[in-house]
Design an enzyme around this catalytic site. Structure first.
Site, mmCIF file in Angstrom:
data_model
loop_
_atom_site.group_PDB
_atom_site.id
_atom_site.type_symbol
_atom_site.label_atom_id
_atom_site.label_comp_id
_atom_site.label_asym_id
_atom_site.label_seq_id
_atom_site.Cartn_x
_atom_site.Cartn_y
_atom_site.Cartn_z
ATOM 1 C CB ILE A 17 -0.923 0.064 1.096
ATOM 2 C CG1 ILE A 17 -0.114 -0.186 2.503
ATOM 3 C CG2 ILE A 17 -2.141 -0.968 0.890
ATOM 4 C CD1 ILE A 17 -1.152 -0.007 3.616
ATOM 5 N N GLY A 18 2.092 1.195 0.054
ATOM 6 C CA GLY A 18 2.974 2.377 0.245
ATOM 7 C C GLY A 18 4.426 1.871 -0.221
ATOM 8 N N GLY A 20 8.829 3.475 -0.142
ATOM 9 C CA GLY A 20 9.641 4.684 -0.172
ATOM 10 C C GLY A 20 10.984 3.980 -0.545
ATOM 11 C CB SER A 23 10.570 1.058 4.507
ATOM 12 O OG SER A 23 10.024 2.423 4.335
ATOM 13 C CB VAL A 25 3.571 0.699 4.151
ATOM 14 C CG1 VAL A 25 2.520 0.373 4.933
ATOM 15 C CG2 VAL A 25 4.592 1.556 4.679
ATOM 16 C CE LYS A 40 8.891 3.254 7.394
ATOM 17 N NZ LYS A 40 8.899 4.413 7.686
ATOM 18 C CG ASP A 137 10.162 13.604 4.645
ATOM 19 O OD1 ASP A 137 10.251 14.398 3.769
ATOM 20 O OD2 ASP A 137 10.339 12.370 4.276
#
Length: 451
Positions: A17-18, A20, A23, A25, A40, A137
């Site tokens: 779902i995400g 970076g 990492s 998620v 995560k 951030d």
């Protein structure tokens, strides 16, 4: 990681779902507690001490935080089922909703929704700053919207990803020595390689709010171009935005960190805008009915279109002497006007409802105190503050009926900032109660005669 993998024998991994740079998620299911969670999972860099340090710091920060605008940490650990690949992870609450970056693709958000969202975020920043944490951030991708829809009366926002957060006052030798954060949302001090403090988070939040209102990134372009641009010129704040937004964003986006408001001030300003929005009938369908009931109460007490009242004049004069202020007022708030039934220290007998601070004061559950109006984000753009009148201090207590309607206020004003203690507030409440008790006795007398 494949869907269905059982992490540490407990968390069943679902869809990504995400993602970076360090990492990914995933949605997941906690088979022990039988609940949905977010996991995560950090990139496998066994020899990267910097990444390991950041993971540990994020765990320590989140473990000590508990606030409605922060994503809650449930668990942290390492899966050792594969000897050649250590999987370190965090387990957090699963926020069902898109992040602000994806929502922004659909176009600008309404000012009402941005006030709600901004209030949550500023309140969350106030909380972490109070606990000695700087996020560093703040950006749309790190802001999760909870159950957001265009018809949602109360959109909620949560701040996530504390991977580059810093603990204030700690030795910075463990920092990476470079610029932390995302170029498009860096503060000027971050862009120039300086340390980031709470004011840096405020600047970044200002850019996020501006982008949400306009649908345009203030500093687009390549990372270096974007970072340098804010050192050369301020972001453009459209004049068509409401004066409150122009004033608030201008202060948040000052290139001087010392000139920016604190997170607490921003949260109070946005909370006030939410309240004002409800009072102007722009958001909650129930507001017109409440206003109609309040106006029926005003009519019931027969205090509009009546001669000056000597009793109220004496109480206003007493307040001016007690608090050593030049102006004391008993006000009644009409549909579009504020009428001064007693106005010690000023010849003005009425003003429009919109600029009047009494119109904000009657929306409160209790006293509304502005100790330094020119610095308070709730009032710095008000024409009574910024204009010729030069209002710098306001303390008002609603005149509340027994059935809960605020007719107006008992308030004191000054052209100089001043402190107002809890004892002062109690005294002002007592004076307001005298006024309200007088109005109630008059009403009861009229009812007794009529019966």
């Amino acid at each position: 990681m494949e869907s269905g993998f059982l992490l540490s024998g407990r968390y069943r991994i679902g869809a990504s779902i995400g993602r970076g740079s360090q990492s990914t998620v995933y949605s997941a299911y906690d088979e022990l507690l039988q609940r949905d969670v977010a996991v995560k999972l950090f990139r496998s860099d066994a020899g990267d001490l910097d990444h390991t340090r950041r993971q540990g710091q994020e765990v320590r920060i989140l473990a000590g935080m508990s606030h409605h605008a922060l994503v809650t940490l449930f668990d942290a650990g390492a899966d050792l089922s594969d000897p050649e690949s250590r999987r370190t992870y965090l387990v957090m609450e699963l926020v069902r909703g898109q992040d602000l970056r994806h929502r922004a693709v659909q176009g600008p958000l309404s000012a009402a929704h941005m006030a709600h969202i901004g209030y949550d975020l500023a309140d969350g920043l106030s909380y972490i700053h109070h606990h000695g944490i700087v996020h560093r951030d703040i950006k749309p991708a790190n802001i999760l919207l909870v159950d957001y829809s265009s018809d949602d009366r109360r959109p909620r926002a949560k701040l996530t990803d504390f991977g580059v957060a810093a603990i204030m006052g700690h030795n910075r030798s463990d920092d990476d020595g470079g610029t932390s954060g995302t170029p498009a949302y860096l503060s000027p001090e971050q862009a120039s390689g300086g340390p980031a403090g709470p004011a840096s988070d405020i600047y970044s939040l200002g850019l996020v709010l501006l982008e949400g209102l306009t649908g345009k990134m203030a500093y687009p372009g390549a990372p270096i171009q974007s970072a340098v641009a804010r050192l050369l010129h301020d972001p453009q704040i459209p004049e068509e935005l409401a004066p409150m937004w122009v004033a608030l964003l201008s202060s948040m986006l000052s290139r001087d960190p010392a000139a920016r408001p604190q997170a607490r001030e921003v949260s109070l300003a946005l909370r006030q805008e939410v309240i004002n929005g409800a009072g102007r009938h722009r958001q909650h369908p129930a507001a017109p009915a409440d206003e109609a009931g309040r106006m029926r109460a005003v009519e019931r007490y027969r205090i509009l279109d009546t001669p000056a009242d000597g009793a109220f004049d004496r109480i206003a004069a007493l307040a001016a002497r007690v608090f050593s202020v030049p102006v004391a007022i008993v006000s009644v708030v009409d549909h579009d006007r504020i009428w001064f039934k007693a106005h010690h220290g000023t010849d003005v007998a009425q003003i429009g409802r919109d600029p009047g601070l009494c119109a904000s004061a009657i929306l409160q559950d209790g006293p509304w105190i502005i100790e330094d109006a020119a610095r308070d984000a709730r009032t710095l753009a008000n024409p009574l503050v910024a204009g010729e009148f030069g209002l710098q201090f306001y303390a008002g207590v609603p005149l509340r009926t027994p059935d809960g309607h605020n007719l107006g206020t008992f308030c004191i004003l000054d052209r100089e900032p001043r402190e107002f203690s809890p004892e002062d507030t109690k005294t002002l409440e007592d004076l307001a109660a005298i006024v309200m008790n007088d109005l109630e006795m008059r009403l009861q007398s009229r009812q007794a005669i009529a019966s």
